[in-house]
Design an enzyme around this catalytic site. Sequence first.
Site, PDB file in Angstrom:
ATOM      1  N   ASP A 286      -0.525  -0.861  -0.112  1.00 33.04           N
ATOM      2  CA  ASP A 286       0.882  -1.598  -0.533  1.00 33.04           C
ATOM      3  C   ASP A 286       1.709  -1.691   0.757  1.00 33.04           C
ATOM      4  OD1 ASP A 286       2.970  -1.424  -3.338  1.00 33.04           O
ATOM      5  OD2 ASP A 286       2.815  -2.735  -1.754  1.00 33.04           O
TER       6      ASP A 286
HETATM    7  C1  GLC Z   1       5.554  -4.826  -2.290  1.00 30.89           C
HETATM    8  C2  GLC Z   1       5.032  -4.518  -3.672  1.00 30.89           C
HETATM    9  C3  GLC Z   1       3.602  -4.882  -3.915  1.00 30.89           C
HETATM   10  C4  GLC Z   1       3.725  -6.407  -3.421  1.00 30.89           C
HETATM   11  C5  GLC Z   1       3.685  -6.160  -1.993  1.00 30.89           C
HETATM   12  C6  GLC Z   1       3.545  -7.481  -1.279  1.00 30.89           C
HETATM   13  O1  GLC Z   1       6.309  -3.647  -1.816  1.00 30.89           O
HETATM   14  O2  GLC Z   1       5.070  -3.153  -3.906  1.00 30.89           O
HETATM   15  O3  GLC Z   1       3.655  -4.895  -5.363  1.00 30.89           O
HETATM   16  O4  GLC Z   1       2.355  -6.943  -3.861  1.00 30.89           O
HETATM   17  O5  GLC Z   1       4.834  -5.330  -1.490  1.00 30.89           O
HETATM   18  O6  GLC Z   1       4.812  -8.206  -1.456  1.00 30.89           O
END
Ligand code: GLC
Length: 746
Positions: A286
């Site tokens: 993430d």
């Molecule tokens: C965010 C979220 C994740 C998302 C990623 C890209 O922090 O936790 O669900 O897909 O970053 O935006």
Amino acid sequence: MKFNKIAPVLLVLSVFIFLKQASAQDGIDRKVDSVLSKMTLAEKVGQMNQYNGDWEATGPVTKAVGDKLAEIKQGKVGAVLNIMGSAHTKMFQDAAMQSRLKIPLLFGQDVIHGYRITFPIPLAEASSWNPDAIERAERIAATEASASGINWTFAPMVDIARDPRWGRVMEGAGEDPYLGSLIAAARVHGFQGRSLGSIDAVMACAKHFAAYGAAIGGRDYNSVDMSLHSLWEVYLPPFKAAAEAGAATFMNSFNDLNGTPATGNTYLQREVLKKIWNFKGFVVSDWGSIGEMIPHGYAKDNYQAAEIAVKAGNDMDMESHSYIENLEKLVNDGKVSISLIDESIRRILRKKFEMGLFDDPYRFINPAREKSLLNLPASQTEARSMAQKSIVLLKNSNQLLPLSKDLKTVAVIGPLAKAKKEQKGFWSLDIEPNEDITSVIEALKKTAPKTQFVFQKGCNIDDQSRAGFADAVEAAKTADVVVMAMGEAPDMTGEAKSKANIHLPGVQEDLIKAVIATGKPVVVLLMAGRPMIFNWTADNANAILYTWWLGSQGGNAIADVLYGAYNPSGKLPITFPRTEGQIPIYYNHLNTGRPAANDKDVFYKSAYIDLPNSPRFAFGYGLSYTTFDYIDNEPTASSARIKDNGSLQISFTLKNTGKYAGEETIQLYIRQMVSQPLRPVKELKDFKKVFLQPGESRKVTFTVSRDMLYFYNDSLQYVTQPGDFQVMIGSASDDIRLKRAFELSN
Ligand code: GLC
């Protein structure tokens, strides 16, 4: 043709298909190995690096924004995110085509509930209990996104959530593993089509792996502490379903699980996902979560964080820069084996080949397709239908609803009556012009042109001003019926939006009280991304529709339901507590040694002395404008025993005993009366959606089979145990209409 003649044909056909798929995979593997053999270590590390675009960050920006296009030309980037549209994606792909090996970029985006057209938030869609409709919605989202240069969505979010204080409860499918698993598979199929590589498909990404929704206190990013038994029984099933549905990628999660951050968790990523589930895709971190192992206290610096993450099975680094800055050194220092790097590269390149990007890096970058496939009328129609199905009727005293179009005056009161963009909720993309979205009051005027609609805002969403009360009350007094559009702000749920107080915000419930005090019939619309608490309203309003955030077609769908063009059929996918003090509260709990006999049984129960034990609204609850009788005309199951791989049938008659045609979602729950370890007092194992005309009856038959009875024992073996079971069939988890007992024998 007799089966004995067709069988050999089927056998040959299935072998041919298997061999064809196997040879295709071999072909891709050979191509992957061919590219891999040409790559330098620096280029391999580049493929494991994902950068955010320069336009929008969906996380804390970890580094000063450098010249990313230059790094792409140097082969230092394998994927990017938050870059949308043919023009922007072309700019970045052009840069990749100037790199030595011309390895195409992946373009990822949070297409969570729609791209150009916004569908209801995922928790609202889950209220439809309609996986087919949800798959259709994701198909449209994928078609629009893939026509706009995107080939990878960071969805479906499949985190089970039992705590409505958690802001991201809006993003999933609620509290139940069975419903959550069906919806996870439907979403993967919707995004990926029936096979990866078709021009209107995008790679799915099951997230957040794992147990992110169990954050202590419902506080986003917080620790998760649970037994492996609970992990396997409750939180992993939707991920397993997504993997079995062929999800191309997984995303790990910010939380630590039992003291190990998910990003550095070898058990989750290598043991469970890649070994036990034989997952062949790749795992992306993430946003920044590799580097966040430093503040977790799990790594002392990015060098160590990168080592931990790659060894634990994290294949790609989203925006922490840990891999691009440390992996080469880790290999040269002998800390990380090149074989680990090559394994990640094979997983990443395999997906790029499957998506056809090596054949044509620009296949998803096509301005003509982008222009022709976005915002199609048929897609808006599907969005309206999905929104209708997502609305849950919580109350309808004296059949106030549906409204008559002959009403002379309707007062429309509340801070969300004119909401447009707000209806899209969190994780919506800001592509659609706001004026394209119909507000509730605009939709009401379109639906009932003979009625005079009087609007008063009454109050704001979340402040203490009562300045608008008097005008609102006066408007109500002039009306035959009052419709109140109340709720949260759309950014009160979503990422980093956990709330300790989930009551209807501000002075909204005081406004509802003031309006109801006029004695006029009042319908309350509640818009939110989570279950809210609104006990006084629930006790005193004539009618309540929980509309969640319904997206582009929200206003129209609400009007359709208010006037009966669509008879509400939604069922809650998550329990609504009476107050925050009850949380966590969910339907599939254990019985305890002192179970409560009822809400008044204050002794001998694991409950509160100052609150009933039951929730405000139960999992699976939702009313209709009509009523349904479950006529138990076969009080015994087809058999009282299941043995070997047998099954039993349970039949009854469902009758529409009201005056509106409508759909009932009949729920089947199972309980194992005695087991080691303990089993919940009930678990959803099947449901059927039956549409009946007024007065119509239909025989309904459920099949109960052994595969519904498996569970993880203390050794995490997936087993059944012989013994006595109860089947419960009903309209909600707390509205069981008929029961059967049966025995499972070895
Ligand atoms: C965010 C979220 C994740 C998302 C990623 C890209 O922090 O936790 O669900 O897909 O970053 O935006």
